[in-house]
Design a protein around this motif. Structure first.
Motif, PDB file in Angstrom:
ATOM      1  N   ARG A 105       8.491   0.899   8.349  1.00  0.00           N
ATOM      2  CA  ARG A 105       7.042   0.795   8.448  1.00  0.00           C
ATOM      3  C   ARG A 105       6.627  -0.631   8.150  1.00  0.00           C
ATOM      4  NH1 ARG A 105       4.882   6.316   5.425  1.00  0.00           N
ATOM      5  NH2 ARG A 105       6.033   7.777   6.748  1.00  0.00           N
ATOM      6  N   ILE A 106       5.791  -1.167   9.009  1.00  0.00           N
ATOM      7  CA  ILE A 106       5.283  -2.530   8.851  1.00  0.00           C
ATOM      8  C   ILE A 106       3.768  -2.445   8.783  1.00  0.00           C
ATOM      9  CG2 ILE A 106       5.107  -4.816   9.892  1.00  0.00           C
ATOM     10  CD1 ILE A 106       7.747  -4.227  11.343  1.00  0.00           C
ATOM     11  N   ALA A 107       3.190  -3.028   7.754  1.00  0.00           N
ATOM     12  CA  ALA A 107       1.741  -2.979   7.571  1.00  0.00           C
ATOM     13  C   ALA A 107       1.107  -4.306   7.978  1.00  0.00           C
ATOM     14  CB  ALA A 107       1.410  -2.680   6.107  1.00  0.00           C
ATOM     15  N   ALA A 108      -0.040  -4.228   8.635  1.00  0.00           N
ATOM     16  CA  ALA A 108      -0.714  -5.446   9.091  1.00  0.00           C
ATOM     17  C   ALA A 108      -2.219  -5.229   9.148  1.00  0.00           C
ATOM     18  CB  ALA A 108      -0.194  -5.852  10.469  1.00  0.00           C
ATOM     19  N   ARG A 109      -2.948  -6.324   8.977  1.00  0.00           N
ATOM     20  CA  ARG A 109      -4.407  -6.245   9.033  1.00  0.00           C
ATOM     21  C   ARG A 109      -4.919  -6.263  10.472  1.00  0.00           C
ATOM     22  NH1 ARG A 109      -3.249  -9.504   4.561  1.00  0.00           N
ATOM     23  NH2 ARG A 109      -3.958  -8.567   2.611  1.00  0.00           N
ATOM     24  N   THR A 110      -4.221  -6.966  11.345  1.00  0.00           N
ATOM     25  CA  THR A 110      -4.580  -6.982  12.760  1.00  0.00           C
ATOM     26  C   THR A 110      -3.318  -6.790  13.595  1.00  0.00           C
ATOM     27  OG1 THR A 110      -4.354  -9.377  12.901  1.00  0.00           O
ATOM     28  CG2 THR A 110      -6.559  -8.522  12.446  1.00  0.00           C
ATOM     29  N   VAL A 111      -3.507  -6.337  14.824  1.00  0.00           N
ATOM     30  CA  VAL A 111      -2.388  -6.103  15.732  1.00  0.00           C
ATOM     31  C   VAL A 111      -2.677  -6.779  17.060  1.00  0.00           C
ATOM     32  CG1 VAL A 111      -1.147  -4.347  17.074  1.00  0.00           C
ATOM     33  CG2 VAL A 111      -1.722  -3.907  14.679  1.00  0.00           C
ATOM     34  N   VAL A 112      -1.689  -7.500  17.578  1.00  0.00           N
ATOM     35  CA  VAL A 112      -1.759  -8.058  18.932  1.00  0.00           C
ATOM     36  C   VAL A 112      -0.749  -7.301  19.784  1.00  0.00           C
ATOM     37  CG1 VAL A 112      -1.479 -10.084  20.403  1.00  0.00           C
ATOM     38  CG2 VAL A 112      -2.439 -10.336  18.094  1.00  0.00           C
ATOM     39  N   VAL A 113      -1.243  -6.560  20.758  1.00  0.00           N
ATOM     40  CA  VAL A 113      -0.373  -5.789  21.645  1.00  0.00           C
ATOM     41  C   VAL A 113      -0.013  -6.666  22.847  1.00  0.00           C
ATOM     42  CG1 VAL A 113      -0.129  -3.716  23.047  1.00  0.00           C
ATOM     43  CG2 VAL A 113      -1.477  -3.644  20.932  1.00  0.00           C
ATOM     44  N   ALA A 114       1.264  -6.985  22.961  1.00  0.00           N
ATOM     45  CA  ALA A 114       1.763  -7.815  24.065  1.00  0.00           C
ATOM     46  C   ALA A 114       3.033  -7.183  24.612  1.00  0.00           C
ATOM     47  CB  ALA A 114       2.012  -9.239  23.583  1.00  0.00           C
ATOM     48  N   THR A 115       2.924  -5.919  24.971  1.00  0.00           N
ATOM     49  CA  THR A 115       4.091  -5.113  25.314  1.00  0.00           C
ATOM     50  C   THR A 115       4.543  -5.248  26.759  1.00  0.00           C
ATOM     51  OG1 THR A 115       2.470  -3.303  25.467  1.00  0.00           O
ATOM     52  CG2 THR A 115       3.859  -3.366  23.522  1.00  0.00           C
ATOM     53  N   GLY A 116       3.800  -6.006  27.589  1.00  0.00           N
ATOM     54  CA  GLY A 116       4.265  -6.287  28.937  1.00  0.00           C
ATOM     55  C   GLY A 116       4.150  -5.102  29.881  1.00  0.00           C
ATOM     56  N   ALA A 117       5.027  -5.086  30.873  1.00  0.00           N
ATOM     57  CA  ALA A 117       4.975  -4.066  31.917  1.00  0.00           C
ATOM     58  C   ALA A 117       6.382  -3.837  32.454  1.00  0.00           C
ATOM     59  CB  ALA A 117       4.042  -4.512  33.053  1.00  0.00           C
TER      60      ALA A 117
ATOM     61  N   SER B  13       0.846  -1.188   0.000  1.00  0.00           N
ATOM     62  CA  SER B  13       0.000   0.000   0.000  1.00  0.00           C
ATOM     63  C   SER B  13       0.876   1.231   0.000  1.00  0.00           C
ATOM     64  CB  SER B  13      -0.904   0.002   1.245  1.00  0.00           C
ATOM     65  OG  SER B  13      -1.501   1.265   1.411  1.00  0.00           O
ATOM     66  N   ARG B  14       0.499   2.239  -0.746  1.00  0.00           N
ATOM     67  CA  ARG B  14       1.271   3.478  -0.785  1.00  0.00           C
ATOM     68  C   ARG B  14       1.337   4.120   0.584  1.00  0.00           C
ATOM     69  NH1 ARG B  14      -0.509   7.392  -5.458  1.00  0.00           N
ATOM     70  NH2 ARG B  14       1.283   8.488  -4.558  1.00  0.00           N
ATOM     71  N   ALA B  15       0.328   3.854   1.406  1.00  0.00           N
ATOM     72  CA  ALA B  15       0.319   4.443   2.743  1.00  0.00           C
ATOM     73  C   ALA B  15       1.460   3.932   3.593  1.00  0.00           C
ATOM     74  CB  ALA B  15      -1.002   4.131   3.444  1.00  0.00           C
ATOM     75  N   GLU B  16       1.984   2.727   3.284  1.00  0.00           N
ATOM     76  CA  GLU B  16       3.064   2.177   4.083  1.00  0.00           C
ATOM     77  C   GLU B  16       4.418   2.299   3.403  1.00  0.00           C
ATOM     78  OE1 GLU B  16       0.356  -0.179   3.336  1.00  0.00           O
ATOM     79  OE2 GLU B  16      -0.648   0.925   4.910  1.00  0.00           O
ATOM     80  N   GLY B  17       4.463   2.799   2.192  1.00  0.00           N
ATOM     81  CA  GLY B  17       5.723   2.817   1.467  1.00  0.00           C
ATOM     82  C   GLY B  17       5.742   1.678   0.467  1.00  0.00           C
ATOM     83  N   ALA B  18       6.436   1.859  -0.618  1.00  0.00           N
ATOM     84  CA  ALA B  18       6.325   0.954  -1.749  1.00  0.00           C
ATOM     85  C   ALA B  18       6.880  -0.435  -1.493  1.00  0.00           C
ATOM     86  CB  ALA B  18       7.041   1.557  -2.958  1.00  0.00           C
ATOM     87  N   THR B  19       7.691  -0.629  -0.432  1.00  0.00           N
ATOM     88  CA  THR B  19       8.331  -1.924  -0.256  1.00  0.00           C
ATOM     89  C   THR B  19       7.774  -2.706   0.923  1.00  0.00           C
ATOM     90  OG1 THR B  19      10.044  -0.954   1.153  1.00  0.00           O
ATOM     91  CG2 THR B  19      10.469  -1.009  -1.217  1.00  0.00           C
ATOM     92  N   SER B  20       6.715  -2.226   1.571  1.00  0.00           N
ATOM     93  CA  SER B  20       6.226  -2.872   2.787  1.00  0.00           C
ATOM     94  C   SER B  20       5.220  -3.965   2.464  1.00  0.00           C
ATOM     95  CB  SER B  20       5.577  -1.849   3.719  1.00  0.00           C
ATOM     96  OG  SER B  20       6.533  -0.928   4.171  1.00  0.00           O
ATOM     97  N   ALA B  21       5.465  -5.177   2.995  1.00  0.00           N
ATOM     98  CA  ALA B  21       4.508  -6.258   2.867  1.00  0.00           C
ATOM     99  C   ALA B  21       3.389  -6.050   3.862  1.00  0.00           C
ATOM    100  CB  ALA B  21       5.206  -7.587   3.116  1.00  0.00           C
ATOM    101  N   VAL B  22       2.221  -6.560   3.506  1.00  0.00           N
ATOM    102  CA  VAL B  22       1.086  -6.494   4.421  1.00  0.00           C
ATOM    103  C   VAL B  22       0.959  -7.844   5.123  1.00  0.00           C
ATOM    104  CG1 VAL B  22      -1.390  -6.152   4.659  1.00  0.00           C
ATOM    105  CG2 VAL B  22      -0.101  -4.795   3.008  1.00  0.00           C
ATOM    106  N   TYR B  23       1.172  -7.873   6.408  1.00  0.00           N
ATOM    107  CA  TYR B  23       1.046  -9.087   7.198  1.00  0.00           C
ATOM    108  C   TYR B  23      -0.404  -9.252   7.642  1.00  0.00           C
ATOM    109  CZ  TYR B  23       6.151  -9.181   7.489  1.00  0.00           C
ATOM    110  OH  TYR B  23       7.496  -9.232   7.195  1.00  0.00           O
ATOM    111  N   ASP B  24      -0.770 -10.487   7.910  1.00  0.00           N
ATOM    112  CA  ASP B  24      -2.088 -10.734   8.483  1.00  0.00           C
ATOM    113  C   ASP B  24      -2.138 -10.282   9.939  1.00  0.00           C
ATOM    114  OD1 ASP B  24      -3.233 -12.004   6.177  1.00  0.00           O
ATOM    115  OD2 ASP B  24      -2.072 -13.801   6.653  1.00  0.00           O
ATOM    116  N   VAL B  25      -1.084 -10.624  10.684  1.00  0.00           N
ATOM    117  CA  VAL B  25      -1.043 -10.330  12.114  1.00  0.00           C
ATOM    118  C   VAL B  25       0.322  -9.746  12.462  1.00  0.00           C
ATOM    119  CG1 VAL B  25      -1.248 -11.265  14.446  1.00  0.00           C
ATOM    120  CG2 VAL B  25      -2.598 -12.272  12.590  1.00  0.00           C
ATOM    121  N   ALA B  26       0.326  -8.628  13.170  1.00  0.00           N
ATOM    122  CA  ALA B  26       1.559  -8.073  13.730  1.00  0.00           C
ATOM    123  C   ALA B  26       1.482  -8.202  15.242  1.00  0.00           C
ATOM    124  CB  ALA B  26       1.728  -6.614  13.339  1.00  0.00           C
ATOM    125  N   VAL B  27       2.483  -8.826  15.842  1.00  0.00           N
ATOM    126  CA  VAL B  27       2.535  -9.017  17.290  1.00  0.00           C
ATOM    127  C   VAL B  27       3.618  -8.123  17.855  1.00  0.00           C
ATOM    128  CG1 VAL B  27       2.843 -10.663  19.170  1.00  0.00           C
ATOM    129  CG2 VAL B  27       1.748 -11.392  17.042  1.00  0.00           C
TER     130      VAL B  27
END
Length: 500
Positions: free
Chosen positions: A136-148, A4-18
C-alpha cells in the motif's frame, strides 16, 4: 514523513504518486520532484520508458525516436533525491480511505516492497517484476499516466497463433530484439503502422505489405494542424522512405479481413474497402505470410480514473477518456490525468501533459508555483499537439463497416470463446440492449482480460444492432474494473497480514 493507520503502519505518505513510467509519467514525476514534492513513480515494467521507449538493458537507442529526451528524463529520475521509482510494481486498485486525515489516496500494488532508485536497496541488475506481497502506497495527490494498448477489431482467424497486435510486434522488437515472424503483413489504420513496419523491415523481416484501411490524404483537410507540427509530418515521411528503401508495398483503403491456418498463420485475405469500410466485391485476394500485425488505434487504460469516480467522455476516436481541465485535473479532487488516459495523442503530447500535471500536483501539495514562462510554453505546445491529434482522429476514423467482415462463427471474446453469433442471439432473442447486459447473458468480457480486448468491439456490435452510436456510458460499462491488473490471492493475503 507521516503515516496513517488506513494505509498500514509502515507506509509513508507521498505528496504525489505517479502511475506509469512512460513519456507522461516520467515527465510528471520529474516535474513534481523538481518542485519539492516527495514523489513516488510506480510502474509495472522493469525499466522506465513505457511502450514508446521500451528497450533492453544497454540499448543505445538506435531504434528509438526522441531517445535524447528519454535519456534526459532518465538522468533526472536518478538524480532527484525526492523521487522513489518502483519498477515491477503494478497498481491494481486506488481508493480514498474513510477517516484518513493526512492523505487522500491509497494505492494497492503488487510487486517489490522497497523503493527502486535513489536510496533503494537493489542494483540495476537485481531481479524485478510483479510477484511480491501486495503493498500500500499513500499519497496526497495522484497523477494517472497509465497509457494505452492496441485497439483490436476481430475478424475471422484473428485468434490464430501468428496474429499479433502491432504494438506487441513492436514490443518484441524493442524490448527483446525478437522479430515476430519471417513474412509479416501489417494492417489496420493510423500512422502507428508506419514505425512498426519500418522497424520490422530494418530488423530483417520481409514485410509483405502495409495495408492501411483508411485514406491518409484526408489529413490534407487540416492544414493549420500540419503547419504547427511539421516535425511530426517529417517523421512520418522518414518511415515512408524506409519502407520504399525496403520495397514494402503500401496500400490504402485495404486491410486484412481474414487470417488462415490451422495451428499457425499460413496466409491472409486482404481486400479493398469502401469509404464505410465494407469490402468492395471482387477485390479479395490471398497473400502468403506467417505473421499478421494489426492495429486500429488505441484503447486508453482508464480503470483507475473510473475507480476514483472521475467524469469520463467519449473522445473523437471513439475511446473512453477522462475529462480534464487546463491543469490536467480530473473532476475528482486530487486526481490529475496525463497522456492517453485523457485522449490519445502520441508520446510528445503525453510528455507535455505529464509535465503540466506534475507541476500543478506539486503546487497543490507544496505551494511551489511553476514559472509563468514555463507554463506558457507548455500550454502553447500542448495546444499545437492536440490540434494535430484531433486532425489524426478525423483523418483515420474507424467506421462501423468492419462489422460486415464478421460472420456468426467469428470469435468476439477470445478469453471466454464467445462468438459474434452468441452476442447477436443475446441481443435479438434475449433483449439485451447494452454491453453490460450482453456481458451478463453471453459472457463476453468475463474472462482473464475482463473486457480489455473485446470491450470496444462488443460495444460497437451492440450499438450497431440496436440502431445507435456507442456512448460514453456504454464504454464505461466495459471499462469499470475494481481490480485494474491481475493480483493473486496470495498477494492479497500477504498484504492483509501487514495490518495485524
Amino acid at each position: 514523513m507521516t503515516t496513517s493507520r488506513a494505509e498500514g503502519a509502515t507506509s509513508a505518505v507521498y505528496d504525489v504518486a505517479v502511475l506509469g513510467a512512460g513519456p507522461a509519467g516520467l515527465s510528471a514525476a520529474v516535474a513534481a520532484a523538481s518542485q519539492g514534492s516527495r514523489t513516488v513513480l510506480v510502474d509495472s515494467a522493469p525499466r522506465p520508458g513505457g511502450q514508446y521507449w521500451r528497450h533492453r538493458a544497454g540499448d543505445d537507442g538506435a531504434r528509438h525516436h526522441d531517445w535524447d529526451r528519454f535519456r534526459r528524463l532518465e538522468r533526472e529520475l536518478a538524480a532527484q533525491p525526492l523521487l522513489d521509482h518502483r519498477p515491477g510494481c503494478a497498481v491494481w486498485h486506488v481508493e480514498r480511505p474513510a477517516g484518513a486525515t493526512d492523505t487522500r489516496f491509497v494505492l494497492h500494488t503488487t510487486g517489490p516492497d522497497a523503493p527502486r532508485g535513489p536510496g533503494g536497496p537493489d542494483t540495476p541488475d537485481a531481479p524485478r517484476g510483479p510477484g511480491g506481497p501486495a503493498q500500500r502506497i499513500a499519497a496526497r495527490t495522484v497523477v494517472v499516466a497509465t497509457g494505452a494498448y492496441d485497439r483490436q477489431l476481430p475478424f475471422p482467424g484473428w485468434t490464430l497463433p501468428g496474429v499479433f497486435t502491432a504494438g506487441a510486434v513492436q514490443a518484441l522488437l524493442k524490448g527483446q530484439g525478437v522479430v515476430a515472424g519471417k513474412r509479416i503483413a501489417v494492417a489496420g489504420t493510423g500512422p502507428f503502422l508506419l514505425p512498426v513496419a519500418a522497424g520490422l523491415a530494418e530488423a530483417g523481416a520481409t514485410v509483405v505489405g502495409v495495408y492501411e484501411a483508411g485514406l491518409p490524404t484526408a489529413f490534407a483537410a487540416h492544414p493549420a494542424a500540419t503547419l504547427r507540427n511539421l516535425a511530426k509530418v517529417a517523421e512520418g515521411a522518414g518511415y515512408l522512405r524506409t519502407l520504399r528503401a525496403h520495397r514494402v508495398p503500401y496500400r490504402t483503403r485495404t486491410t486484412v479481413v481474414a487470417a488462415h491456418g490451422t495451428d499457425a498463420v499460413t496466409g491472409a485475405t486482404v481486400a479493398r474497402l469502401d469509404r464505410g469500410w465494407r469490402v468492395v466485391p471482387g477485390t479479395a485476394r490471398t497473400i502468403d505470410c506467417d505473421t499478421v500485425a494489426v492495429g486500429y488505434g488505441f484503447t486508453p487504460q482508464t480503470e483507475i480514473p473510473v475507480q476514483l469516480g472521475c467524469e469520463m467522455r467519449r473522445d473523437a476516436d471513439g475511446s473512453l477518456v477522462a475529462r480534464v481541465d487546463t491543469r490536467q485535473r480530473a473532476t475528482t479532487e486530487g486526481v490529475y490525468v496525463a497522456g492517453e488516459a485523457c485522449g490519445v495523442g502520441g508520446a510528445q503530447l503525453s510528455a507535455v501533459e505529464g509535465e503540466l500535471a506534475g507541476l500543478h500536483a506539486a503546487h497543490v501539495t507544496t505551494g511551489a508555483a511553476p514559472g509563468r514562462g514555463r507554463l506558457a510554453r507548455l500550454l502553447r505546445r500542448r495546444a499545437a499537439l492536440r490540434s494535430f491529434a484531433a486532425a489524426l482522429h478525423h483523418a483515420y476514423p474507424v467506421p462501423d463497416g468492419w462489422l460486415s467482415w464478421l460472420d456468426g462463427a467469428t470469435t468476439l471474446c477470445r478469453c471466454e470463446e464467445v462468438t459474434v453469433g452468441a452476442v447477436r442471439t443475446a441481443i435479438d432473442t434475449l433483449g439485451a440492449a447494452d454491453p453490460r447486459t450482453v456481458k451478463l447473458y453471453a459472457r463476453p468480457g468475463m474472462g482473464l482480460c475482463q473486457g480489455r480486448v473485446c470491450g470496444y468491439a462488443t460495444t460497437c456490435l451492440v450499438a450497431r444492432a440496436t440502431g445507435r452510436e456507442p456512448t460514453a456510458e456504454d464504454l464505461r460499462g466495459v471499462a469499470g474494473r475494481p481490480v485494474a491488473s491481475p493480483v493473486t490471492l496470495g498477494e492479497l493475503a500477504a498484504g492483509s497480514d501487514q495490518d495485524r
